[in-house]
Design a protein around this motif. Structure first.
Motif, PDB file in Angstrom:
ATOM      1  N   ASP A 181       0.822  -1.212   0.000  1.00  0.00           N
ATOM      2  CA  ASP A 181       0.000   0.000   0.000  1.00  0.00           C
ATOM      3  C   ASP A 181       0.853   1.259   0.000  1.00  0.00           C
ATOM      4  OD1 ASP A 181      -2.246  -1.580   0.016  1.00  0.00           O
ATOM      5  OD2 ASP A 181      -2.613  -1.377   2.184  1.00  0.00           O
ATOM      6  N   ASP A 182       1.920   1.273   0.803  1.00  0.00           N
ATOM      7  CA  ASP A 182       2.723   2.489   0.889  1.00  0.00           C
ATOM      8  C   ASP A 182       3.445   2.767  -0.424  1.00  0.00           C
ATOM      9  OD1 ASP A 182       4.281   0.130   1.717  1.00  0.00           O
ATOM     10  OD2 ASP A 182       5.937   1.538   1.987  1.00  0.00           O
ATOM     11  N   TYR A 183       3.810   1.721  -1.154  1.00  0.00           N
ATOM     12  CA  TYR A 183       4.457   1.895  -2.460  1.00  0.00           C
ATOM     13  C   TYR A 183       3.472   2.528  -3.443  1.00  0.00           C
ATOM     14  CZ  TYR A 183       7.253   0.747  -6.631  1.00  0.00           C
ATOM     15  OH  TYR A 183       7.982   0.818  -7.784  1.00  0.00           O
ATOM     16  N   ARG A 184       2.244   1.992  -3.491  1.00  0.00           N
ATOM     17  CA  ARG A 184       1.254   2.513  -4.425  1.00  0.00           C
ATOM     18  C   ARG A 184       0.869   3.945  -4.060  1.00  0.00           C
ATOM     19  NH1 ARG A 184      -3.106  -0.283  -3.728  1.00  0.00           N
ATOM     20  NH2 ARG A 184      -2.393  -1.933  -2.335  1.00  0.00           N
ATOM     21  N   PRO A 202      14.861   2.221  -4.950  1.00  0.00           N
ATOM     22  CA  PRO A 202      13.619   2.199  -4.168  1.00  0.00           C
ATOM     23  C   PRO A 202      12.375   1.938  -5.008  1.00  0.00           C
ATOM     24  CG  PRO A 202      15.024   4.005  -3.469  1.00  0.00           C
ATOM     25  CD  PRO A 202      15.632   3.459  -4.723  1.00  0.00           C
ATOM     26  N   ASP A 203      12.417   2.270  -6.292  1.00  0.00           N
ATOM     27  CA  ASP A 203      11.326   1.912  -7.196  1.00  0.00           C
ATOM     28  C   ASP A 203      11.499   0.493  -7.724  1.00  0.00           C
ATOM     29  OD1 ASP A 203      10.197   4.389  -6.931  1.00  0.00           O
ATOM     30  OD2 ASP A 203      10.308   4.932  -9.045  1.00  0.00           O
ATOM     31  N   LEU A 204      12.710   0.183  -8.146  1.00  0.00           N
ATOM     32  CA  LEU A 204      12.993  -1.056  -8.865  1.00  0.00           C
ATOM     33  C   LEU A 204      12.787  -2.308  -8.014  1.00  0.00           C
ATOM     34  CD1 LEU A 204      14.342  -2.378 -11.472  1.00  0.00           C
ATOM     35  CD2 LEU A 204      16.494  -2.207 -10.194  1.00  0.00           C
ATOM     36  N   VAL A 205      13.403  -2.344  -6.843  1.00  0.00           N
ATOM     37  CA  VAL A 205      13.440  -3.589  -6.070  1.00  0.00           C
ATOM     38  C   VAL A 205      12.050  -4.040  -5.634  1.00  0.00           C
ATOM     39  CG1 VAL A 205      14.326  -4.692  -3.986  1.00  0.00           C
ATOM     40  CG2 VAL A 205      15.852  -3.275  -5.380  1.00  0.00           C
ATOM     41  N   PRO A 206      11.221  -3.180  -5.016  1.00  0.00           N
ATOM     42  CA  PRO A 206       9.877  -3.657  -4.648  1.00  0.00           C
ATOM     43  C   PRO A 206       9.051  -4.067  -5.861  1.00  0.00           C
ATOM     44  CG  PRO A 206      10.432  -1.643  -3.454  1.00  0.00           C
ATOM     45  CD  PRO A 206      11.472  -1.811  -4.514  1.00  0.00           C
ATOM     46  N   PHE A 207       9.195  -3.332  -6.959  1.00  0.00           N
ATOM     47  CA  PHE A 207       8.406  -3.669  -8.142  1.00  0.00           C
ATOM     48  C   PHE A 207       8.785  -5.047  -8.669  1.00  0.00           C
ATOM     49  CE2 PHE A 207       6.656  -3.476 -12.366  1.00  0.00           C
ATOM     50  CZ  PHE A 207       5.525  -2.683 -12.229  1.00  0.00           C
ATOM     51  N   MET A 208      10.073  -5.314  -8.769  1.00  0.00           N
ATOM     52  CA  MET A 208      10.515  -6.608  -9.281  1.00  0.00           C
ATOM     53  C   MET A 208      10.182  -7.739  -8.315  1.00  0.00           C
ATOM     54  SD  MET A 208      11.584  -5.708 -12.167  1.00  0.00           S
ATOM     55  CE  MET A 208      12.108  -7.330 -12.694  1.00  0.00           C
ATOM     56  N   TYR A 334       8.329  -4.256   9.756  1.00  0.00           N
ATOM     57  CA  TYR A 334       9.162  -4.178  10.963  1.00  0.00           C
ATOM     58  C   TYR A 334      10.434  -3.361  10.746  1.00  0.00           C
ATOM     59  CZ  TYR A 334       6.190  -7.839  12.865  1.00  0.00           C
ATOM     60  OH  TYR A 334       5.114  -8.563  13.330  1.00  0.00           O
ATOM     61  N   PHE A 335      10.603  -2.804   9.549  1.00  0.00           N
ATOM     62  CA  PHE A 335      11.863  -2.136   9.237  1.00  0.00           C
ATOM     63  C   PHE A 335      11.677  -0.727   8.693  1.00  0.00           C
ATOM     64  CE2 PHE A 335      12.897  -6.721   8.819  1.00  0.00           C
ATOM     65  CZ  PHE A 335      13.857  -6.791   9.826  1.00  0.00           C
ATOM     66  N   PRO A 336      11.071   0.182   9.483  1.00  0.00           N
ATOM     67  CA  PRO A 336      11.066   1.593   9.088  1.00  0.00           C
ATOM     68  C   PRO A 336      12.503   2.118   9.051  1.00  0.00           C
ATOM     69  CG  PRO A 336       9.533   1.184  10.897  1.00  0.00           C
ATOM     70  CD  PRO A 336      10.377  -0.035  10.763  1.00  0.00           C
ATOM     71  N   PHE A 337      12.795   2.922   8.056  1.00  0.00           N
ATOM     72  CA  PHE A 337      14.177   3.339   7.824  1.00  0.00           C
ATOM     73  C   PHE A 337      14.839   3.941   9.058  1.00  0.00           C
ATOM     74  CE2 PHE A 337      17.089   6.840   7.001  1.00  0.00           C
ATOM     75  CZ  PHE A 337      18.134   6.150   6.409  1.00  0.00           C
ATOM     76  N   GLU A 338      14.183   4.890   9.719  1.00  0.00           N
ATOM     77  CA  GLU A 338      14.820   5.591  10.849  1.00  0.00           C
ATOM     78  C   GLU A 338      15.162   4.610  11.971  1.00  0.00           C
ATOM     79  OE1 GLU A 338      15.833   8.599  10.964  1.00  0.00           O
ATOM     80  OE2 GLU A 338      14.865   9.498   9.214  1.00  0.00           O
ATOM     81  N   GLN A 339      14.267   3.645  12.218  1.00  0.00           N
ATOM     82  CA  GLN A 339      14.557   2.648  13.253  1.00  0.00           C
ATOM     83  C   GLN A 339      15.739   1.773  12.876  1.00  0.00           C
ATOM     84  OE1 GLN A 339       9.943   1.945  14.718  1.00  0.00           O
ATOM     85  NE2 GLN A 339      11.225   0.190  14.335  1.00  0.00           N
ATOM     86  N   VAL A 340      15.804   1.415  11.604  1.00  0.00           N
ATOM     87  CA  VAL A 340      16.901   0.558  11.148  1.00  0.00           C
ATOM     88  C   VAL A 340      18.230   1.281  11.290  1.00  0.00           C
ATOM     89  CG1 VAL A 340      17.897  -0.624   9.162  1.00  0.00           C
ATOM     90  CG2 VAL A 340      15.445  -0.782   9.598  1.00  0.00           C
ATOM     91  N   PHE A 423      18.362   4.047  -0.440  1.00  0.00           N
ATOM     92  CA  PHE A 423      17.275   3.333   0.212  1.00  0.00           C
ATOM     93  C   PHE A 423      15.993   4.172   0.254  1.00  0.00           C
ATOM     94  CE2 PHE A 423      21.010   1.455   2.559  1.00  0.00           C
ATOM     95  CZ  PHE A 423      20.965   0.240   1.898  1.00  0.00           C
ATOM     96  N   ASN A 424      14.884   3.461   0.408  1.00  0.00           N
ATOM     97  CA  ASN A 424      13.599   4.104   0.598  1.00  0.00           C
ATOM     98  C   ASN A 424      13.607   4.901   1.898  1.00  0.00           C
ATOM     99  OD1 ASN A 424      10.776   4.656   0.726  1.00  0.00           O
ATOM    100  ND2 ASN A 424      10.389   2.795  -0.451  1.00  0.00           N
ATOM    101  N   ARG A 425      12.838   5.971   1.929  1.00  0.00           N
ATOM    102  CA  ARG A 425      12.731   6.772   3.156  1.00  0.00           C
ATOM    103  C   ARG A 425      11.699   6.200   4.119  1.00  0.00           C
ATOM    104  NH1 ARG A 425      13.706   9.753  -1.198  1.00  0.00           N
ATOM    105  NH2 ARG A 425      15.340  11.365  -1.130  1.00  0.00           N
ATOM    106  N   GLY A 426      10.910   5.242   3.651  1.00  0.00           N
ATOM    107  CA  GLY A 426       9.890   4.643   4.498  1.00  0.00           C
ATOM    108  C   GLY A 426      10.290   3.260   4.964  1.00  0.00           C
ATOM    109  N   LEU A 427       9.507   2.257   4.577  1.00  0.00           N
ATOM    110  CA  LEU A 427       9.793   0.885   4.984  1.00  0.00           C
ATOM    111  C   LEU A 427      10.872   0.282   4.098  1.00  0.00           C
ATOM    112  CD1 LEU A 427       6.140  -0.411   5.550  1.00  0.00           C
ATOM    113  CD2 LEU A 427       7.755   0.465   7.263  1.00  0.00           C
ATOM    114  N   MET A 428      11.744  -0.526   4.711  1.00  0.00           N
ATOM    115  CA  MET A 428      12.829  -1.173   3.989  1.00  0.00           C
ATOM    116  C   MET A 428      12.534  -2.663   3.826  1.00  0.00           C
ATOM    117  SD  MET A 428      16.140   0.570   5.879  1.00  0.00           S
ATOM    118  CE  MET A 428      17.338  -0.094   4.696  1.00  0.00           C
ATOM    119  N   GLU A 429      12.944  -3.227   2.680  1.00  0.00           N
ATOM    120  CA  GLU A 429      12.951  -4.677   2.545  1.00  0.00           C
ATOM    121  C   GLU A 429      14.062  -5.228   3.440  1.00  0.00           C
ATOM    122  OE1 GLU A 429      10.462  -5.422   0.650  1.00  0.00           O
ATOM    123  OE2 GLU A 429      10.295  -3.380  -0.122  1.00  0.00           O
TER     124      GLU A 429
END
Length: 640
Positions: A181-184, A202-208, A334-340, A423-429
């Motif tokens: 949802d956050d990506y869309r 950040p666009d490529l990896v989640p999409f693939m 479980y992996f928001p960027f700032e926490q990571v 990296f994405n500014r939100g959730l990380m893989e």
């Protein structure tokens, strides 16, 4: 580690970067020239000569930091000026390497009475002169200088073409089905009703990974694999030709033979042998892994008889979700960027006894407001500074790497390093979390290894095919449930479940055969492109992929044009797997039930990381393990 009253480099912040970059680079080159003149005309005792040369090398390294600004500064004029400075630095270094009067000074020094570090500096310096062609005739040395200048410009062109060529596809919103949802939400439709998906990570990896639309994934994969095509095809051919001629003029059979002379592996042929060894060892496991992927694809496409290279992420995700009960879309919550980022600092601080003190942008003087800076402390003493530049932007380096800003020299300057990622500014893989741990390992190595006397051995200054091993080993901490529990929490504040981490670890075992085999297809490109001329790099690269990877080449793709490691690593991409063999052996000394055990972590910090390049890598590993390194741990890992 010695105490240090030294101050970090003063950066201009919101000031005039264009002037500062030019004045800093040119000033350091001028300082280097003054010190070189003293070497040639001053006292001739070995201690004085080597100390003066150390100051010269320090100034050269400071000038070489221009390469960083060419990759990260948001102002294109600063990036262009930094490229020009890098050319000046390399020209200066090339001229030094062929200066016969300078060589005569070092060649006439006696090692008697020198300590081990000074002897090592002298030996390496004499070796560098020979590798630069100081003993060749005038015409050969002139040609080597020309080739060096051409090589620098071609390398810059190769990297710039990749950096500046961000491509995209445009798809209807419904083709984002399957994505989080956050990506869309972060990818709304434009005025034309279509959504832009770029080739930035950040666009490529989640999409693939998550997109259900196979044709859209195919389109994006082809777009990404054609970044810098066709421009870089000829640039790379020219760069390969420069390297081949350089090696020939210096008396080597090939560029890989020249390149490996100063690496652990030793010879070009040893690279070819290593590729075959890993390929043979992983072949059965890779075939099994691919069979699992194909069976899953056949659920969606009955009668399918092949898995394409761009489908590995997507069907690998489905296999992990359905057969290992690991849903990547749940894991990433479980992996928001700032926490990571904070968790990484806490973990490495605890592991290595380091303190990370935030430094505001006004004090740090950084080049962008998203750069986070920290002073590094050990036993209450500042021993360096780091800068984390972790999100994509226009004109910035597109991959993930650690760059030297300042190489540390005890009593003279603090080590400073820059981590550059996208990296994405939100959730990380989770695999992005693993990448962040890996790259941060280089940064820790740079700072801890930057506390010695000699610039030559400061930071990540070991043989180049060892430098990935400490970073690959640090990845292990991104897979440990107790470690992840310290920072991996979702929006409700719930800690990542232990059973989910256990499932993630089991799922991670899937695909390692494919990974090893495909890495060898990259390593083969790197090696064989340099081993001899090939008129059609696309066709030859496709041939090598068919030989070593379980996946067929992507038709219509020209991936070598966007394969940035063909520049920096040249013929040495095998390094990643070579280092992984050593990393698995290094990790065997740790207790998986007590990942923060102070005795082994302290020994590793001091005997490996803190030594920089003061010993050969094989000796560093033996000092830590109490024995020579072996393939045993890697072989056991592959068989798990």
């Amino acid at each position: 580690m010695p105490s240090s009253p030294l101050e970090p480099l003063e950066l201009p912040g919101s000031g005039d970067w264009l002037t500062w970059v030019a004045e800093h680079g040119e000033g350091q080159l001028a300082e280097a020239a003054r010190e070189v003149a003293l070497v040639k005309s001053g006292p001739t005792d070995a201690d004085t000569v080597l100390a003066t040369w150390n100051r010269a090398e320090t100034a050269i390294a400071n000038a070489e930091a221009a390469h960083l600004w060419a990759e990260v500064h948001p102002d294109a004029a600063v990036r262009d000026r930094a490229d020009e400075l890098s050319q000046q630095v390399q020209k200066f270094v090339t001229e030094l390497g062929q200066d016969r009067d300078l060589f005569a000074v070092f060649d006439g020094l006696s090692a008697d009475g020198l300590d081990d570090g000074a002897v090592r500096v002298l030996e390496h310096t004499l070796r560098d002169f020979r590798r630069a062609g100081v003993d060749r005739d005038d015409a050969t040395r002139d040609r080597l200088r020309e080739l060096s200048e051409q090589g620098v410009k071609l390398s810059q062109d190769f990297g710039r073409n990749i950096r500046d060529d961000v491509r995209s596809i445009r798809v209807a919103p419904e083709r984002l089905a399957g994505l989080p949802d956050d990506y869309r939400a972060a990818h709304p439709a434009g005025d034309d009703g279509l959504v832009a998906i770029t080739t930035d990570y950040p666009d490529l990896v989640p999409f693939m990974t998550f997109a259900s639309d196979g044709e859209a994934r195919h389109e994006l994969a082809l777009t990404q694999n054609n970044v810098a095509w066709p421009a870089n095809d000829q640039v790379l051919q020219d760069l390969l030709a420069v390297r081949r001629e350089t090696a020939s003029l210096l008396g080597y059979d090939s560029w890989p033979d020249l390149d490996t002379e100063v690496k652990m592996i030793g010879t070009g042929q040893a690279i070819a042998d290593f590729i075959e060894r890993i390929s043979s060892a992983s072949a059965e496991r890779a075939a099994q892994d691919k069979g699992v992927l194909l069976a899953r694809k056949q659920v969606d496409q009955p009668g399918a008889d092949e898995v394409e290279v761009f489908e590995f992420r997507h069907y690998g995700e489905l296999v992990r979700r359905e057969q290992y009960d690991v849903d990547g879309q749940v894991v990433r919550t479980y992996f928001p960027f700032e926490q990571v980022r904070q968790g990484l600092l806490d973990v490495t601080g605890r592991l290595f006894g380091l303190e990370w003190t935030p430094v505001g942008r006004d004090e740090a003087g950084t080049w962008h407001d998203e750069v986070a800076s920290y002073d590094v402390g050990l036993d209450g003493v500042r021993i360096g500074r780091i800068h984390l530049d972790l999100h994509p932007r226009e004109g910035k380096f597109k991959h993930a790497a650690q760059f030297d800003l300042v190489k540390g020299v005890a009593g003279h300057q603090l080590p400073e390093g820059v981590l550059v990622c996208n990296f994405n500014r939100g959730l990380m893989e989770h695999d992005e979390v693993v990448t962040l741990f890996h790259e941060f390992g280089h940064l820790v190595h740079h700072v801890l290894g930057g506390q010695g006397e000699w610039l030559r051995f400061s930071g990540v200054a070991t043989e180049w095919d060892f430098v990935e091993a400490p970073s690959q080993m640090l990845e292990e901490w991104a897979w440990d449930a107790d470690v992840l529990a310290t920072f991996a929490r979702n929006a409700a504040g719930e800690t990542i479940p232990v059973d989910l981490v256990a499932a993630m670890r089991r799922a991670d075992q899937f695909g390692k055969g494919i990974y090893a085999a495909h890495q060898m297809s990259y390593a083969a490109r790197s090696y064989y492109f340099h081993a001899g001329p090939n008129d059609d790099l696309t066709a030859f690269g496709d041939e090598l992929q068919r030989r070593y990877s379980v996946f067929p080449p992507l038709e219509g793709a020209h991936m070598h044009c966007a394969f940035g490691h063909l520049d920096g690593y040249s013929s040495g991409y095998y390094t990643y797997m070579w280092s992984l063999v050593i990393a698995k052996d290094l990790f065997s000394a740790f207790d998986v039930d007590d990942m923060f055990a102070a005795d082994v972590a302290g020994r590793y910090r001091d005997r490996v990381l803190g030594m920089g390049g003061r010993k050969d890598a094989a000796d560093l590993v033996a000092d830590f393990l109490g024995r020579p390194y072996s393939f045993d741990s890697w072989t056991a890992w592959l068989a798990e």
